[in-house]
Design an enzyme around this catalytic site. Structure first.
Site, PDB file in Angstrom:
ATOM      1  N   HIS A   1       0.826  -1.212   0.000  1.00 53.23           N
ATOM      2  CA  HIS A   1       0.000   0.000   0.000  1.00 53.23           C
ATOM      3  C   HIS A   1       0.862   1.264   0.000  1.00 53.23           C
ATOM      4  CE1 HIS A   1      -3.733   2.219   1.320  1.00 53.23           C
ATOM      5  NE2 HIS A   1      -2.809   3.079   1.726  1.00 53.23           N
ATOM      6  N   GLU A   2       1.781   1.350   0.949  1.00 51.10           N
ATOM      7  CA  GLU A   2       2.583   2.569   1.092  1.00 51.10           C
ATOM      8  C   GLU A   2       3.561   2.749  -0.067  1.00 51.10           C
ATOM      9  OE1 GLU A   2       1.657   4.738   3.022  1.00 51.10           O
ATOM     10  OE2 GLU A   2       0.401   3.576   4.394  1.00 51.10           O
TER      11      GLU A   2
ATOM     12  N   HIS B   1       1.816   4.502  -2.852  1.00 53.56           N
ATOM     13  CA  HIS B   1       1.901   5.962  -2.693  1.00 53.56           C
ATOM     14  C   HIS B   1       3.283   6.462  -3.114  1.00 53.56           C
ATOM     15  CE1 HIS B   1      -1.912   6.404  -0.738  1.00 53.56           C
ATOM     16  NE2 HIS B   1      -1.577   5.773   0.367  1.00 53.56           N
TER      17      HIS B   1
END
Length: 614
Positions: free
Chosen positions: A403-404, A407
């Site tokens: 997820h990170e 980003h």
């Protein structure tokens, strides 16, 4: 005697050499261990070499802020003045962002260090000053006829970088105020940030608990129910003890949002927040309605938990333990290799860039005392992205890493392609990049599961992704909408009122098989995103878009190229338009239905594996 003397000297020499090598090996081991530990931490030297360099840049920025005022009253005179004012403001903001990132990331890895708390306060003060000094720019621009702005853009090539920014500025013209009024609003920001600051200080420093965030999250997955319950009680009681203060801070946040929406002549705080991305309130309301009309699959999921765990009612602390009862542990190095395989559909360049970031200290990996909990991605235009984790060897940690890094790669590609003014992508599209990574991860893990137990565990992980990103976040979004509407009607937000709203939402979303403990009603007080003004719904739209994009990417090579273009788009257009180019139309509810259907299909498969097979 001479022979004995020589022998003694030789013996001493041998012992000395042996001691030296023994000392060397010990020191080498310590040195290697230090280096081993270092590679799992941020290298913030990539922003500033040391604190002294930070101070130098701070003083330089403080000195240069006043220079922007030389453009006051001149922006309408020529395209040259307009470009220089915008460019100088951007350069000041670039420096401000570097100062912010360094001080806050230093603080987040050592929340008890007053030095970095002080630096954070200093830069927050300077941010307010910079916003105040530059607030005249947009007011002056809006007093220039739009035809003149269009003429300036045509005659000055460098101003073309600001075309979308200027068009968007004129779009919200009716909600901007006079020069003096904008200055007052800018000056109020430091005071207005108090609720979030107080909440953060409480959560990170003053809240007393024996468990780090990483430890707490891991215990919630423990198969011993009593252990889970005790951890839940310790965690939630640390908030309940201060529930009146926390209701006060959240009430302050809501009143702040309403104040700014009224000041800018919006009908509601919700409308004011969504308008920054040019998104209609109907999208928010339709999202809540669609999910409310499709709660049966979530109720079925809670019922399945009840059956598999063999309990009378499902409590909050029963919602996170894997019903697959997997003891699968995934260390960080293995997690990286999994990501390389899972994200390979995005192409070799993506994987090469991902590998470089993971192996060059973009990530602060492990939980430790006084480190901020949770996870995030942060960076600046002039540096690579940074990712904070509290990795604990669970599947959830692997998913958080995916997820990170979604980003981070979004930021990385945007900074490579876009100029500074268009580099910042909105949260609305940011969550698409992160959840696309997670969905690709679970598609890969399920496909490559070696045993039935692994497949069960991975399906459950995918279900939890959709549940957490859509059902849970829409419940948060409905709560946020409700509390703002109450205050807009003149009602007070007491701790009892907030607990009551939250309790009713839990019962509605989780169904009859879920037991609402009195203590679980303070759940709202643990959500830091409520201090980010209608943020949470973007997880739901991001998940819906991400699942649609993954199906496109896995089945169509052209969709991969469109997706990579999306990652590099930054904030160069309105988020709805950027996503349409990538292949998702979020003005329709189709992608939300698709994601909820995916949840239902995965749930059917999970039920078959847990109930109907041995």
């Amino acid at each position: 005697m001479k022979i004995k003397h020589k022998f003694l000297i030789i013996l001493i020499l041998i012992i000395s050499i042996a001691s030296f090598f023994n000392f060397y090996e010990k020191e080498k081991t310590v040195f290697n261990n230090i280096n081993e530990d270092k590679k799992y931490t941020w290298n913030l030297n990539d922003i500033y070499i040391n604190d002294e360099d930070w101070e130098k840049d701070y003083k330089k920025l403080e000195k240069n802020i006043n220079k922007i005022e030389k453009y006051k009253g001149k922006l309408s005179r020529s395209s040259k003045y307009l470009f220089e004012a915008l460019n100088n403001r951007d350069n000041l903001n670039k420096t401000l962002e570097k100062l912010y990132a360094y001080s806050y990331m230093k603080k987040d890895t050592d929340t008890n260090n007053n030095k970095y708390l002080s630096l954070c306060d200093k830069i927050s003060y300077l941010s307010v000053k910079l916003n105040s000094k530059t607030s005249f720019i947009e007011t002056e621009i809006l007093n220039i006829p739009k035809t003149t702005i269009d003429k300036f853009i045509k005659e000055n090539e460098r101003l073309k970088d600001y075309k979308f920014y200027l068009e968007n500025l004129f779009r919200v013209k009716n909600h901007l105020l006079s020069k003096d009024e904008e200055r007052i609003l800018s000056l109020s920001r430091a005071m207005a940030n108090s609720p979030e600051k107080i909440y953060t200080l409480f959560r990170d420093i003053d809240r007393k608990t024996n468990l780090t965030p990483g430890e707490y999250n891991k215990i919630l997955r423990n198969d011993n129910r009593e252990t889970r319950k005790k951890a839940f009680e310790e965690e939630f009681k640390s908030y309940k003890k201060n529930i009146n203060v926390l209701s006060g801070t959240l009430s302050g946040e809501v009143n702040k949002n309403i104040f700014y929406s009224k000041a800018r002549d919006y009908k509601s705080a919700l409308q004011a927040s969504l308008d920054s991305d040019n998104i209609d309130v109907s999208l928010y309301n339709n999202l809540i309605n669609v999910v409310n009309n499709n709660l049966k699959p979530l109720h079925k999921y809670v019922n399945l938990r009840k059956k598999v765990l063999n309990i009378d009612k499902v409590h909050y602390y029963d919602m996170y333990v894997p019903i697959s009862q997997s003891d699968l542990e995934i260390d960080y190095e293995k997690a990286k290799n999994i990501l390389y395989g899972a994200l390979s559909p995005l192409g070799e360049k993506y994987i090469d860039d991902l590998r470089y970031g993971l192996n060059n200290r973009w990530v602060d990996v492990y939980s430790k005392e006084n480190k901020r909990g949770g996870a995030y991605s942060w960076g600046t235009y002039d540096t690579h992205p940074f990712v904070l984790l509290n990795y604990n060897n669970t599947l959830d940690s692997v998913s958080t890493l995916a997820h990170e890094m979604g980003h981070a790669m979004n930021s990385y590609y945007s900074s490579k392609k876009q100029n500074y003014i268009n580099y910042h992508y909105p949260i609305f599209t940011a969550e698409v990049a992160s959840i696309t990574n997670e969905a690709l991860l679970f598609e890969y893990l399920i496909k490559n599961a070696k045993t039935k137990g692994e497949k069960l565990h991975f399906i459950e992980g995918y279900i939890d992704l959709i549940r957490g990103s859509i059902y849970t976040q829409v419940m948060y979004a409905e709560f946020e909408k409700t509390i703002h509407e109450k205050v807009e009607k003149g009602e007070a937000l007491t701790a009892d009122a907030l607990n009551d709203i939250w309790g009713k939402l839990m019962k509605k979303y989780y169904g009859e098989d879920f037991y609402v403990d009195e203590l679980s009603k303070v759940w709202w007080s643990r959500i830091p995103h409520f201090y980010s003004n209608f943020y949470v719904y973007k997880y739901a739209t991001g998940c819906s878009a991400g699942i649609t994009l993954v199906q496109n990417i896995l089945n169509d090579e052209k969709s991969k190229e469109k997706y990579l273009e999306f990652l590099a788009s930054g904030g160069s257009d309105y988020p709805i338009n950027i996503l349409k180019k990538a292949g998702v139309d979020l003005s329709s509810t189709k992608s939300v239905f698709n994601a909820l259907k995916k949840f239902e299909n995965l749930l059917d498969e999970l039920e078959e594996l847990t109930i109907y097979t041995n």
